[in-house]
Design a protein around this motif. Structure first.
Motif, PDB file in Angstrom:
ATOM      1  N   ARG A   1     -27.843  16.553 -20.526  1.00 20.12           N
ATOM      2  CA  ARG A   1     -28.326  17.455 -20.214  1.00 20.12           C
ATOM      3  C   ARG A   1     -29.702  17.222 -19.180  1.00 20.12           C
ATOM      4  O   ARG A   1     -29.966  17.691 -18.079  1.00 20.12           O
ATOM      5  N   CYS A   2     -30.257  15.866 -19.729  1.00 21.91           N
ATOM      6  CA  CYS A   2     -31.435  15.281 -18.851  1.00 21.91           C
ATOM      7  C   CYS A   2     -30.962  14.930 -17.613  1.00 21.91           C
ATOM      8  O   CYS A   2     -31.390  15.016 -16.583  1.00 21.91           O
ATOM      9  N   PHE A   3     -29.680  14.257 -17.645  1.00 18.11           N
ATOM     10  CA  PHE A   3     -28.757  13.766 -16.510  1.00 18.11           C
ATOM     11  C   PHE A   3     -28.785  14.725 -15.220  1.00 18.11           C
ATOM     12  O   PHE A   3     -29.108  14.788 -14.029  1.00 18.11           O
ATOM     13  N   ALA A   4     -28.492  16.165 -15.871  1.00 20.59           N
ATOM     14  CA  ALA A   4     -28.068  17.226 -14.835  1.00 20.59           C
ATOM     15  C   ALA A   4     -29.412  17.890 -14.122  1.00 20.59           C
ATOM     16  O   ALA A   4     -29.552  17.709 -13.051  1.00 20.59           O
TER      17      ALA A   4
ATOM     18  N   ARG B   1     -29.716  20.326  -2.589  1.00 28.23           N
ATOM     19  CA  ARG B   1     -28.928  20.878  -3.847  1.00 28.23           C
ATOM     20  C   ARG B   1     -28.397  22.197  -3.539  1.00 28.23           C
ATOM     21  O   ARG B   1     -28.858  23.097  -2.998  1.00 28.23           O
ATOM     22  N   ASN B   2     -27.005  22.277  -3.537  1.00 29.75           N
ATOM     23  CA  ASN B   2     -26.229  23.585  -3.382  1.00 29.75           C
ATOM     24  C   ASN B   2     -25.515  23.988  -4.606  1.00 29.75           C
ATOM     25  O   ASN B   2     -24.383  24.547  -4.352  1.00 29.75           O
ATOM     26  N   LYS B   3     -25.606  23.327  -5.675  1.00 23.87           N
ATOM     27  CA  LYS B   3     -24.867  23.738  -6.900  1.00 23.87           C
ATOM     28  C   LYS B   3     -25.822  23.816  -8.031  1.00 23.87           C
ATOM     29  O   LYS B   3     -26.826  23.091  -8.316  1.00 23.87           O
ATOM     30  N   ASP B   4     -25.496  24.299  -9.310  1.00 22.37           N
ATOM     31  CA  ASP B   4     -26.019  24.280 -10.400  1.00 22.37           C
ATOM     32  C   ASP B   4     -25.124  24.006 -11.543  1.00 22.37           C
ATOM     33  O   ASP B   4     -25.630  23.714 -12.725  1.00 22.37           O
ATOM     34  N   LYS B   5     -23.871  23.394 -11.236  1.00 20.75           N
ATOM     35  CA  LYS B   5     -22.871  22.880 -12.428  1.00 20.75           C
ATOM     36  C   LYS B   5     -22.431  21.663 -11.637  1.00 20.75           C
ATOM     37  O   LYS B   5     -21.806  21.633 -10.404  1.00 20.75           O
ATOM     38  N   TYR B   6     -22.361  20.520 -12.405  1.00 19.77           N
ATOM     39  CA  TYR B   6     -21.982  19.210 -12.009  1.00 19.77           C
ATOM     40  C   TYR B   6     -20.650  18.770 -12.854  1.00 19.77           C
ATOM     41  O   TYR B   6     -20.798  19.205 -13.982  1.00 19.77           O
ATOM     42  N   GLN B   7     -19.906  18.059 -12.137  1.00 21.02           N
ATOM     43  CA  GLN B   7     -18.651  17.423 -12.684  1.00 21.02           C
ATOM     44  C   GLN B   7     -19.070  15.849 -12.871  1.00 21.02           C
ATOM     45  O   GLN B   7     -19.427  15.372 -11.835  1.00 21.02           O
ATOM     46  N   ILE B   8     -19.237  15.488 -14.141  1.00 18.64           N
ATOM     47  CA  ILE B   8     -19.893  14.153 -14.399  1.00 18.64           C
ATOM     48  C   ILE B   8     -18.756  13.364 -15.126  1.00 18.64           C
ATOM     49  O   ILE B   8     -18.270  13.702 -16.014  1.00 18.64           O
ATOM     50  N   HIS B   9     -18.500  12.150 -14.530  1.00 15.57           N
ATOM     51  CA  HIS B   9     -17.373  11.158 -15.216  1.00 15.57           C
ATOM     52  C   HIS B   9     -18.269  10.338 -15.895  1.00 15.57           C
ATOM     53  O   HIS B   9     -19.450   9.872 -15.738  1.00 15.57           O
ATOM     54  N   THR B  10     -17.891  10.393 -17.379  1.00 14.01           N
ATOM     55  CA  THR B  10     -18.511   9.491 -18.132  1.00 14.01           C
ATOM     56  C   THR B  10     -17.229   8.659 -18.806  1.00 14.01           C
ATOM     57  O   THR B  10     -15.908   9.009 -18.654  1.00 14.01           O
ATOM     58  N   LEU B  11     -17.517   7.626 -19.665  1.00 15.73           N
ATOM     59  CA  LEU B  11     -16.274   6.893 -20.344  1.00 15.73           C
ATOM     60  C   LEU B  11     -15.566   7.784 -21.418  1.00 15.73           C
ATOM     61  O   LEU B  11     -14.556   7.449 -21.902  1.00 15.73           O
TER      62      LEU B  11
ATOM     63  N   MET C   1     -29.143  26.227 -16.440  1.00 11.30           N
ATOM     64  CA  MET C   1     -29.272  27.901 -16.501  1.00 11.30           C
ATOM     65  C   MET C   1     -30.417  28.393 -15.835  1.00 11.30           C
ATOM     66  O   MET C   1     -31.531  27.549 -15.624  1.00 11.30           O
ATOM     67  N   ALA C   2     -30.528  29.857 -15.984  1.00 16.38           N
ATOM     68  CA  ALA C   2     -31.790  30.426 -14.991  1.00 16.38           C
ATOM     69  C   ALA C   2     -32.796  30.085 -15.948  1.00 16.38           C
ATOM     70  O   ALA C   2     -34.051  30.081 -15.491  1.00 16.38           O
ATOM     71  N   ASP C   3     -32.600  30.222 -17.156  1.00 12.41           N
ATOM     72  CA  ASP C   3     -34.026  29.929 -17.852  1.00 12.41           C
ATOM     73  C   ASP C   3     -34.389  28.677 -18.442  1.00 12.41           C
ATOM     74  O   ASP C   3     -35.277  28.431 -19.405  1.00 12.41           O
ATOM     75  N   GLY C   4     -33.787  27.547 -17.553  1.00 15.51           N
ATOM     76  CA  GLY C   4     -34.262  26.289 -17.840  1.00 15.51           C
ATOM     77  C   GLY C   4     -33.396  25.499 -18.860  1.00 15.51           C
ATOM     78  O   GLY C   4     -33.617  24.199 -18.875  1.00 15.51           O
ATOM     79  N   GLN C   5     -32.677  26.088 -19.650  1.00 19.56           N
ATOM     80  CA  GLN C   5     -32.009  25.095 -20.402  1.00 19.56           C
ATOM     81  C   GLN C   5     -30.654  24.943 -19.627  1.00 19.56           C
ATOM     82  O   GLN C   5     -30.402  25.220 -18.605  1.00 19.56           O
ATOM     83  N   VAL C   6     -29.877  23.777 -20.392  1.00 22.32           N
ATOM     84  CA  VAL C   6     -28.833  23.266 -19.684  1.00 22.32           C
ATOM     85  C   VAL C   6     -27.657  23.412 -20.724  1.00 22.32           C
ATOM     86  O   VAL C   6     -27.573  23.232 -22.052  1.00 22.32           O
TER      87      VAL C   6
END
Ligand SMILES: N[C@@H](CCC[C@H](N)C(=O)O)C(=O)O
Length: 278
Positions: free
Chosen positions: A80-83, A94-104, A113-118
């Protein structure tokens, strides 16, 4: 060489975030991460997180070192912090609010989200002993309500991987658990070949539980996102919880849903604390 960093926390589970987009190798070694995470002689954090170029057509790759220098597969509060961190780095482009993140642990999808949460699509949990991994059962069996002897006591445990390994124990009074002494004994128990994160959980209602965690490689932390997801899965598997519940951690609440498509969704905050230069 100066390295810029930003300090973040997700419910008090705190991280040093580093912009590593120009290289696929972390600019900090595990030994350096141990020093930076030191709360007396360093910046102080539960881990160091790197934003690297995306692999396999994803937007970014996230890697993390625990405060003991070990590298876990995933981190729920961290992603969440990463996003929020990468959105900040992108700034006006920035042109998106949703990211595809590769992790192990595979691809995770956080959404600002609009309310500041992830809200994070955490993917599917792994339930078989061989996947977690643990030798508490045969590799192709689930580990639900198994007995584990730790510190001369029998504990009723359920094990789940949410990318990283978790051992969940339901207790009457979570405040009474001596985490500091019992946590390391679970973490290094021989039935967990890759060590384990351990969650002690008190069910208040089917949709509200209190949880305290001893994390592999970091010890007591104020919150654990992957652990909160694993807690809900364990609660459903043992018949104690609904498929959506609030997991109350020492640092605050996370909303967790184990949806009908079997994917896990976690919603919570990501707070920037300060930025600096090493
Ligand atoms: N705090 C994290 C989990 C970080 C990794 C963990 N210590 C491990 O080694 O598996 C979370 O929020 O999920």
């Amino acid at each position: 060489m100066a390295i810029e960093f930003t300090k973040y926390h997700g419910l008090g589970n705190d991280f040093i975030l580093i912009d590593n987009r120009s290289s696929s190798t972390p600019v900090i070694t595990p030994e350096e991460a141990i020093k930076l995470c030191d709360r007396h002689f360093g910046i102080g954090a539960d881990g160091v997180i790197f934003a690297l170029p995306g692999e396999n057509n994803t937007d970014y790759t996230m890697r993390i070192f625990n405060s003991d220098g070990s590298e876990p597969e995933m981190c729920g509060n961290g992603i969440r912090c990463f996003a929020d961190f990468v959105a900040d780095l992108e700034g006006e482009s920035r042109n998106k609010d949703k990211y595809q993140i590769h992790t192990l642990a595979g691809v995770m999808t956080p959404q600002l989200m609009a309310d500041g949460q992830v809200k994070v699509d955490m993917g599917l949990p792994w339930l078989l002993a061989g996947e977690i991994p643990t030798t508490l059962a045969n590799a192709d069996e689930k580990v639900i309500n198994h007995t584990l002897e730790v510190a001369g006591k029998s504990w009723d445990v359920t094990c789940v991987s949410t990318g990283n390994p978790h051992c969940i124990t339901f207790v009457e009074d979570v405040a009474a658990i001596p985490l500091e002494t019992i946590g390391p004994k679970f973490e290094h128990h021989p039935v967990f070949p890759q060590r384990i994160n351990t969650e002690f959980v008190e069910v208040v209602r089917r949709d509200y539980v209190k949880m305290r965690v001893w994390e592999r490689g970091a010890g007591i932390t104020l919150a654990c996102g992957t652990g909160a997801c694993a807690t809900l899965v364990a609660g459903v598997l043992t018949g104690k919880c609904d498929r959506t519940a609030t997991v109350e951690l020492p640092g605050g609440p996370l909303l967790i849903e184990w949806a009908d498509d079997q994917r896990l969704y976690m919603t919570g905050p990501a707070e920037k604390v300060f930025a600096g230069k090493l």
